[in-house]
Design a protein around this motif. Structure first.
Motif: not given
Lengths: 468, 713
Positions: A269-276, A301-309, B440-449
């Motif tokens: 499981x590939x899980x993102x805890x915080x973005x980036x 493999x199960x991915x739960x990631x943000x797109x940029x990760x 801003x648009x970028x964060x409006x769906x995820x303000x915590x970030x």
């Protein structure tokens, strides 16, 4: 006589799903018994004369509550009720009325099991609801299982995982009681628990010869070194489930060492805890070693990631067989999947951007020659690319699921035509998935429709064409 | 003999296309139109202020329309069972009319009323006008059970004749013939209550976004009868930012209260389509949204437990969490996910949200994130949603939580990504959650970030001014997809690694006899082997790990995979596997349902089996224990095709036989010719009969069969 017959019928009707030979055996024995009963013509002792083996067999088909009722019939049945065979497996259901709709195992029953049958238990599972009390109750029971020899143990959270809320020391000491006493654990499922490295060491020290399955997804207190120690010493391990942060080149090499049996499943499981979040990479050589050692192993493999990760993933060949993207994934990553996943069997994509996935799908069809199941959620695909994809994969696509609303009609196929075009290539009737539109009844010009007509001039959605 | 009619309005709050009101007028000497409501009960009922307001406005509208016909609406306070006998005596009633209510609760209530009316010697007349079709006929046409897939439903419906044409509004002349004296104190006795009388505080109540009543409904309908887009949009609804907002042309609440007749809408759409498309018969998909409504009505009409999990034979038992605190956060729009919170705010303020918004919040509450029962969500919708029909609401919730109708469950709406895709600017969020308007648009769906500086600049710090997200979506969806898989694997008895294969196939869907066809075409002497056999052998993708760690050979194993089922009495294990498989303990690929499969269904489970047992476990090893476990669901497909054949209508059966005959007796070429001729004939038929539904699923299937057969020849 009649009543015995009744029992026989019961067991037959309820065992109708068992293999025929078992039924036959039961029937034969029962009829033998009936003859004996007729001969003796006594009524009192008939019940007692049912052979234990037969009783056992019947009892196995009865739910616990019915067995408990039956045990009040006579002494023999009562003895049968307590036969060890009937207590080998038990599922403790621990639920609080405030947090679950589910029934719970009665505390008295739990007490009785611990008192009379804990040494018989072999296959034990705990189903625990989202309350901490339930998880603590499970730990209490575990710590009393001192004189038993478990083969399987599963700690299952039916709702929010609650073992994480139990004080870690309490959980660990309960779990190690089982590890130390059992010595022959073969399957262990402890996902979402606070298990840690030292307790895994205890597990290995006592059960290294027997351990075949270990599932420990999302166990944050385990380190890569902890799991490596398991892989190093448990050579019979065939199934393993863990989170990506525990996966290392060393672990893969350990699992593919000569002493180690062939691995069958590896679930990551590939899980993102915080973005980036940054993710490490696994060397191609390690995966290669794995495939060489266990050519048939499944990598899920199960991915739960943000797109940029996704940067570190799919840049080189990965022997993944089952791939699940739980969040939006970019076209680019899916393009890489098409290039680098030759063993892919199942691909599930929940969402991607607004641009259609056409070339990526074609590429996947071309390179992933094992692919037999695909599911696409919010992923736009043009109808002709989709048909082309299905045509390339053909009948090996045993599972094909796409939402109707993401199929974009184009000059070649309208939405109405696609179902039978696809069915033709699959060799079976197929429809896209539908979602209820729930009485919308509003008007609006869709920007997507507009965009589409801009992209494809001269493309008008036509009513179904008359048959050629 | 004097005929004194009372027409009892419930739903169907309109004078146009009201067949049973026509019946009330027919030959009557007096007619009184009655609405019964209990103000004491009103405040306590689980119905929000917006819904009450809509209803009261609809009643006002009805009253003013009746006034124009020199009549009035009689609103009577009390319970129907008390009120009606009183009225019967007071007004010397001889005839009671009301619209048929297809919902189980309504049917029961009406049954009692009819019986009571009989005792008073009052004739009752009931007519259906709330649904397009007679639901019982649909059920009858589907072997006496409601269709469980929308496709199947469409097929059935396409074989029925078109819905009855709508009737004209009642006229002054009709009313004139049965004129009833209106007492001077009518307004005192029978006035429409105010919201205050019902116990609602109306201070500061914003104006209604949706105005109730027949007049408004017809206005909305007429506004765009000339718009081409409308038809296109009905056909294939697409979403954009605008569609998230309440539209001045939305119609769903009016259908719910019967301010607009669904048949009027149906024929309006149909005629418009035919005008635009040069007399083409419209495809069934044009009516998709109307048909979904019918679909859920059909599913619910004989199922009093349709709105709950327990005792509901079509509902999968899922071990939902009970968490009042989390539920309240969701219902009040305090989840910390702006997309979810904005939708729930719009729902509470206006009483309507877009259907994709419904999908988003329903998924979030249930299988997506919070793992809370769909029943709780349904109740919140029932309170707030103007267009919440009992059947449609419960059915949609079951659908979205994957609790019934077996669709793929892999697709979870992301509470961040889905909103962003629908409305990238975030203006929708800013409108309903003004505190976030400076994000801003970028964060409006995820303000915590958003970095702290951005949060401060936007004058909204997450955790202080706006809640933190109540759940880690990635983690939550990871857990939930596992749980759903466990539940579904238990149903399907599928034990492999495939997520998609965990969903049971519904038998009724596997209808068209493709394989059957090809069997026939391969000649009577050939062994009975469809192409699916070879296909099945090819796709042994799901690895079978039942050998991994086999324990004892006969005892049932603990179910370590399954997070499953606490209501064993409702477990649909009619087709369970038994212990043919010396299966392993907790191997992912093998253990899923040990206990419940090894143990026979308890006697208590029999009543509920009937309907779920029609779902065929997709693993063939469960249906025929001798088969290799590697066979694919394609195999089940072949088996189904035969039963599917039986359901075909007489006409198509005949056609089928003709084709088979042609194929067997003639040379392929001759068969081809004959088929051509047949097709041409069919075309002529179609051209001639305008009434025929164009988009006939079955025809499509046949066309496909022909095609395939053609290839093989």
């Amino acid at each position: 006589m009649k009543r015995i017959k009744g029992v026989e019928e019961d067991s037959n009707s309820s065992s109708s799903k068992s293999p025929p030979e078992v039924c036959k055996k039961v029937r034969k024995q029962t009829s033998d018994e009936s003859v004996a009963v007729v001969a003796s013509e006594s009524t009192e002792s008939d019940w007692a004369r049912l052979p234990q083996e037969l009783l056992l067999h019947i009892f196995q088909y009865l739910p616990l509550l019915d067995r408990a009722y039956a045990s009040q019939v006579c002494r023999t049945w009562n003895q049968a009720f307590h036969m060890p065979e009937l207590w080998r497996c038990f599922e403790f259901e621990l639920n609080q009325p405030a947090s679950s709709y589910l029934k719970a195992t009665h505390p008295d029953l739990i007490k009785q099991i611990i008192k009379r049958h804990s040494n018989h238990l072999q296959y034990v599972s705990f189903k625990v609801d989202s309350s901490t009390e339930s998880a603590e109750a499970a730990c209490d029971i575990l710590s009393q299982l001192v004189n038993c020899s478990l083969k399987t143990l599963g700690l299952i959270s039916t709702a929010r995982p609650s073992f994480m809320e139990v004080p870690k020391s309490h959980f660990i000491s309960a779990l190690t009681v089982v590890f130390v006493n059992s010595k022959s654990l073969s399957s262990l499922k402890i996902d979402d628990t606070p298990v840690d490295d030292p307790s895994l060491k205890v597990l290995v020290a006592n059960n290294s010869d027997t351990l075949k399955l270990l599932k420990m997804s999302s166990c944050p207190h385990v380190s890569p070194a902890g799991i490596l120690c398991v892989a190093d010493q448990c050579h019979g391990l065939r199934e393993l489930a863990l989170n990506y942060h525990l996966l290392s080149d060393e672990l893969l090499l350990a699992l593919s060492s000569e002493k180690h049996v062939h691995l069958e499943h590896l679930r990551i499981d590939v899980v993102s805890e915080n973005p980036g979040q940054h993710f490490h990479t696994i060397k191609k050589s390690s995966w290669d070693a794995m495939v060489r050692h266990s050519p048939k192993f499944n990598l899920v493999m199960y991915f739960f990631l943000y797109e940029d990760e996704f940067g570190p993933f799919f840049n080189e060949e990965v022997p993944v067989t089952h791939l699940y993207f739980g969040r939006s994934v970019s076209k680019e990553v899916l393009g890489r999947v098409g290039l680098h996943c030759p063993r892919l069997v199942e691909l599930v994509v929940c969402a991607n951007g607004l641009r259609p996935l056409d070339e990526e799908l074609i590429r996947i069809a071309k390179h992933c020659t094992q692919l037999s199941a695909i599911g696409l959620g919010e992923c736009e695909v043009s109808c002709s690319a989709f048909v082309e994809f299905v045509k390339m994969c053909g009948r090996r696509l045993s599972q094909l699921s796409i939402m109707e609303e993401v199929l974009i009609p184009d000059h070649k196929y309208s939405l109405d035509e696609i179902h039978w075009e696809v069915s033709k290539h699959l060799g079976r009737v197929w429809f896209p998935d539908m979602m209820p539109t729930w009485c919308r009844f509003v008007t609006s010009v869709s920007h997507r429709c507009l965009r589409r007509s801009r992209q494809l001039p001269g493309c008008t959605r036509k009513a179904r064409t008359p048959r050629a | 003999m004097v005929v004194n009619s009372v027409h009892w309005f419930r739903k169907g709050l309109r004078l146009h296309d009201n067949p049973v009101l026509q019946e009330a007028l027919n030959g009557a000497d007096t007619v009184r139109c009655v609405y019964i409501l209990d103000p004491w009960f009103a405040g306590a009922a689980n119905v929000g202020i917006n819904r009450w307001r809509f209803l009261l406005e609809a009643l006002e509208d009805l009253d003013s329309s009746l006034k124009k016909l020199n009549s009035r609406l009689f609103v009577v306070r009390g319970q129907p069972t008390d009120v009606l006998p009183r009225l019967f005596k007071e007004w010397k009633v001889t005839r009671l009319t009301f619209e048929y209510d297809p919902e189980p609760y309504g049917k029961e209530r009406d049954g009692a009323i009819i019986k009571m009316a009989q005792e008073f010697g009052v004739e009752t007349i009931v007519r259906n006008a709330h649904t397009l079709y007679n639901l019982d006929r649909i059920i009858e046409a589907n072997n006496n059970s409601p269709p469980l897939t929308f496709k199947r439903f469409q097929t059935i419906v396409s074989r029925l004749e078109l819905p009855r044409r709508p009737l004209l509004p009642i006229t002054q002349q009709q009313m004139e013939n049965c004129r009833t004296e209106i007492a001077d104190n009518h307004d005192q006795l029978y006035s429409i209550p105010s919201l205050e009388e019902l116990g609602f505080r109306t201070v500061g109540l914003p104006p209604a976004v949706w105005r109730g009543g027949e007049t408004e409904a017809l206005d909305r309908l007429n506004k765009h009868l000339d718009k081409k887009v409308w038809v296109a949009n009905f056909e294939h609804p697409r979403v954009n930012t605008c569609s998230l907002y309440a539209s001045p042309t939305g119609l769903s609440p009016y259908l719910r209260f019967g301010c607009l007749s669904c048949r009027v809408l149906y024929y309006n759409l149909r005629e418009l389509y035919m005008k635009l498309r040069k007399h083409c018969s419209p495809p069934l998909s044009l009516f998709g949204q109307l048909l979904w409504r019918e679909f859920f009505y059909t599913a619910a009409t004989n199922n009093p437990n349709f709105d709950r999990m327990e005792g509901n034979p079509i509902c999968v038992q899922i071990p939902w969490d009970q968490n009042p605190e989390a539920l309240a956060k969701w219902a009040e729009g305090r989840t910390g996910f702006p997309w979810i919170d904005a939708i729930m705010t719009q729902l509470r303020q206006e009483g309507w949200i877009h259907h994709l918004a419904r999908h988003a919040v329903a998924c979030f509450l249930t299988r997506g994130d919070l793992w809370i029962s769909w029943e709780s969500g349904m109740k919140v919708f029932e309170e707030l949603l103007l267009d919440a029909d009992w059947s449609v609401n419960a059915g949609s919730w079951m659908w979205l939580s994957c609790s019934a109708f077996f669709q793929q469950f892999f697709h979870c709406y992301c509470p961040v990504g889905f909103g962003r895709r629908t409305d990238p600017s975030g203006d929708y969020i800013r409108r309903y959650i003004p505190i976030l308007k400076d994000y801003p648009n970028r964060y409006i769906y995820e303000p915590w970030n958003a970095p702290e500086s951005v949060q401060k600049a936007a004058k909204c710090v997450v955790g202080v001014d706006y809640p933190k997200p109540m759940i880690n979506h990635a983690e939550g969806s990871r857990l939930n997809i596992e749980r759903m898989k466990q539940v579904y694997q238990q149903l399907s008895h599928y034990r492999g690694l495939s997520l998609l294969a965990s969903v049971p196939t519904i038998q009724e869907e596997a209808e068209p006899p493709m394989t059957d066809e090809s069997r026939t075409s391969s000649g009577p002497d050939s062994p009975p082997k469809g192409p699916a056999d070879s296909e099945a052998a090819d796709c042994s993708t799901a690895p079978d790990s039942s050998t991994v760690c086999a324990f004892s050979t006969y005892s049932p194993y603990p179910d370590l995979e399954g997070a499953t089922n606490s209501h064993p009495s409702q477990t649909p294990c009619a087709y369970s596997v038994s212990h043919t498989q010396p299966s392993a303990a907790i191997t992912s690929a093998s253990a899923s349902q040990a206990l419940s499969t090894a143990a026979p269904p308890s006697p208590a489970s029999t009543p509920t089996q009937s309907s779920l047992s029609r779902f065929k476990p997709s693993s063939p090893s469960s249906s025929c224990p001798t088969m290799s476990p590697s066979l694919s669901p394609a195999m089940t497909m072949t088996q189904h095709s035969f039963s599917g054949q039986k359901r075909k209508g007489l006409v198509s059966k005949v056609r089928c036989i003709q084709r088979q005959r042609g194929r067997q007796s003639c040379t392929p070429a001759a068969g081809e010719v004959e088929r051509r001729a047949e097709e041409e004939e069919k075309e002529r038929e179609e051209a001639g009969l305008e009434e025929r539904m164009e988009q006939d699923v079955e025809q499509d299937e046949e066309r496909m069969e022909e095609e395939t057969a053609g290839h093989q020849q």
